[in-house]
Write a protein that holds these residues in place. Structure first.
Motif, mmCIF file in Angstrom:
data_model
loop_
_atom_site.group_PDB
_atom_site.id
_atom_site.type_symbol
_atom_site.label_atom_id
_atom_site.label_comp_id
_atom_site.label_asym_id
_atom_site.label_seq_id
_atom_site.Cartn_x
_atom_site.Cartn_y
_atom_site.Cartn_z
ATOM 1 N N ILE A 7 0.841 -1.192 0.000
ATOM 2 C CA ILE A 7 0.000 0.000 0.000
ATOM 3 C C ILE A 7 0.878 1.245 0.000
ATOM 4 C CG2 ILE A 7 -1.884 1.208 1.167
ATOM 5 C CD1 ILE A 7 -2.553 -1.362 2.618
ATOM 6 N N VAL A 8 0.660 2.136 -0.969
ATOM 7 C CA VAL A 8 1.405 3.384 -1.041
ATOM 8 C C VAL A 8 0.445 4.557 -1.179
ATOM 9 C CG1 VAL A 8 3.381 2.236 -2.127
ATOM 10 C CG2 VAL A 8 1.678 3.365 -3.566
ATOM 11 N N GLY A 9 0.965 5.754 -0.983
ATOM 12 C CA GLY A 9 0.159 6.959 -1.130
ATOM 13 C C GLY A 9 0.804 8.119 -0.397
ATOM 14 N N LEU A 10 0.302 9.313 -0.647
ATOM 15 C CA LEU A 10 0.750 10.482 0.085
ATOM 16 C C LEU A 10 0.286 10.389 1.539
ATOM 17 C CD1 LEU A 10 -0.195 13.289 -2.490
ATOM 18 C CD2 LEU A 10 2.129 12.637 -1.850
ATOM 19 N N PRO A 11 0.860 11.181 2.443
ATOM 20 C CA PRO A 11 0.309 11.243 3.807
ATOM 21 C C PRO A 11 -1.117 11.811 3.788
ATOM 22 C CG PRO A 11 2.529 12.185 3.704
ATOM 23 C CD PRO A 11 2.085 11.993 2.296
ATOM 24 N N ASN A 12 -1.905 11.430 4.767
ATOM 25 C CA ASN A 12 -3.252 11.978 4.975
ATOM 26 C C ASN A 12 -4.232 11.663 3.854
ATOM 27 O OD1 ASN A 12 -2.140 13.066 7.270
ATOM 28 N ND2 ASN A 12 -2.099 15.167 6.531
ATOM 29 N N VAL A 13 -4.053 10.533 3.179
ATOM 30 C CA VAL A 13 -5.007 10.169 2.125
ATOM 31 C C VAL A 13 -5.946 9.054 2.578
ATOM 32 C CG1 VAL A 13 -3.479 10.879 0.251
ATOM 33 C CG2 VAL A 13 -3.414 8.500 1.066
ATOM 34 N N GLY A 14 -5.736 8.537 3.803
ATOM 35 C CA GLY A 14 -6.586 7.467 4.326
ATOM 36 C C GLY A 14 -5.908 6.116 4.387
ATOM 37 N N LYS A 15 -4.594 6.088 4.105
ATOM 38 C CA LYS A 15 -3.863 4.816 4.155
ATOM 39 C C LYS A 15 -3.921 4.179 5.533
ATOM 40 C CE LYS A 15 0.364 5.413 2.866
ATOM 41 N NZ LYS A 15 0.761 4.332 3.728
#
Length: 373
Positions: A7-15
């Motif tokens: 799982i990847v993503g920017l901070p504060n995106v709901g990860k």
């Protein structure tokens, strides 16, 4: 080996919310994995498959064992991660062994949530396509760094060994491809290409299939008229990738509920399955995976295999002895097993058949392997 998804993503995106939901689902089913040691950033989640219940109603086993998926979460990535910005860059190695990447992208407005970009602390408007592009660029740069280290050593080796020059040229072409900001998975290759050995050895992040996950608000759970979802869908299509819509908040509420409570909860939103279940099924189809079943008084169980595998290799999923000593497989389609009420009925109706080494199992086959070692 179970399907594994990073799982990847920017901070504060709901990860974190999504991963916490995965962890709570894992804990709810922990009794099925008594020998499984779980790392803090990994969750083992069952693949819900209603066919198992139908098989169990006939076979009446002591237990049902579902297929599982390993989810690995890393800290949020930011622009500049490949150069050491933020925390996520330190954990990219944790997802190199994963089969696919789930890229979570925020697709809802909330003034109380800071949407960060460069440096990890600068607010910015919600822009799914731009957000996805930031992460893709960082993964490309991380792969370029990995390849560059290998290239430095390989250039010296190729100087003394001319046989290695075709592979060196392939690696240089791949480096040029990455330098243009393009992922490894779009690099052209053919059977026997020297670059294939490099791809296998270095396990590039951008070689992996990506599923874009549009995280929406609980009041917009299907995201049908959400412009952010539409923008992300267009971006995913441009990358040749799949997209799913999910509400991390709803998944967190679902986690830990009983099966009956889950059905009622989902029905209240007009859904038949959870977002996580849709993600897992999408990962399966993206990777060309399927399930066959074994059914008996001890257990009814789902086994994961890759479409196109021959019967002996599928048998090896259970145990290497099954593949090594494969004789034949007794096969009943799921539909026939249910219609005929099990093995005896399928045998009587002629639905049970024997298949040899060249048979390619189909999704839903109920199988018993005969082997001798």
């Amino acid at each position: 080996m179970p399907l594994s998804v990073g799982i990847v993503g920017l901070p504060n995106v709901g990860k974190s919310t999504l991963f916490n939901a995965l962890t709570r689902r894992q804990q709810a089913a922990a009794e099925n994995y008594p020998f499984c040691t779980i790392e803090p950033n990994t969750a083992v989640v069952e693949l819900e498959d209603p066919r198992l219940d139908a098989l169990a109603a006939i076979a009446k086993p002591q237990q049902i064992v579902k297929a599982t998926v390993n989810f690995t979460d890393i800290a949020g990535l930011v622009k500049g991660a490949s150069k050491g910005e933020g925390l996520g860059n330190k954990f990219l190695s944790n997802i190199r062994e994963c089969h696919a990447i789930l890229h979570v992208v925020r697709c809802f407005e909330n003034p109380d949530i800071i949407h960060v970009t460069e440096g990890g602390n600068k607010p910015a408007p919600v822009d799914p396509a731009a957000d996805a592009g930031i992460i893709e660029t960082e993964l490309v740069l991380a792969d370029l760094e990995t390849l560059s280290k290998r290239l430095d050593r390989f250039r010296r080796e190729a100087q003394s060994d001319p046989k290695k020059r075709p592979e060196l040229e392939a690696m240089q072409a791949l480096a040029a491809h990455l330098n243009e900001g393009r992922p490894v998975r779009t690099f052209p290759r053919s059977e026997g290409d020297p670059v294939l050995a490099v791809l296998k050895e270095l396990n590039f992040l951008t070689e992996k299939p990506v599923i874009y996950c549009a995280n929406v608000d609980e009041d917009d759970i299907k995201g049908e008229h959400n412009p952010h979802v539409a923008a992300l869908r267009e971006y995913a299509a441009s990358q040749g990738c799949e997209l799913c819509t999910i509400s991390a908040k709803v998944e967190a509420d679902l986690a830990g509920l009983t099966d009956e409570e889950r059905k009622e909860f989902l029905a209240s939103y007009g859904l038949e399955s959870s977002g996580l279940d849709r993600v897992i099924r999408l990962a399966y189809s993206t990777l060309g995976l399927a399930s066959y079943f074994t059914a008996g008084p001890k257990e009814v169980r789902a086994w994961t295999f890759r479409r196109g595998w021959k019967a002996p290799r599928c048998a090896g999923v259970i145990h290497t002895d099954f593949e090594r000593g494969f004789i034949r497989a007794e096969v009943i389609s799921y539909a026939d097993y249910v219609k005929d009420g099990g093995v005896a009925g399928a045998r009587a109706s002629g639905a049970l058949r024997s298949e040899g080494k060249e048979y390619e199992p189909q999704d839903g086959d109920v199988m018993e392997f005969l082997f001798n070692v």
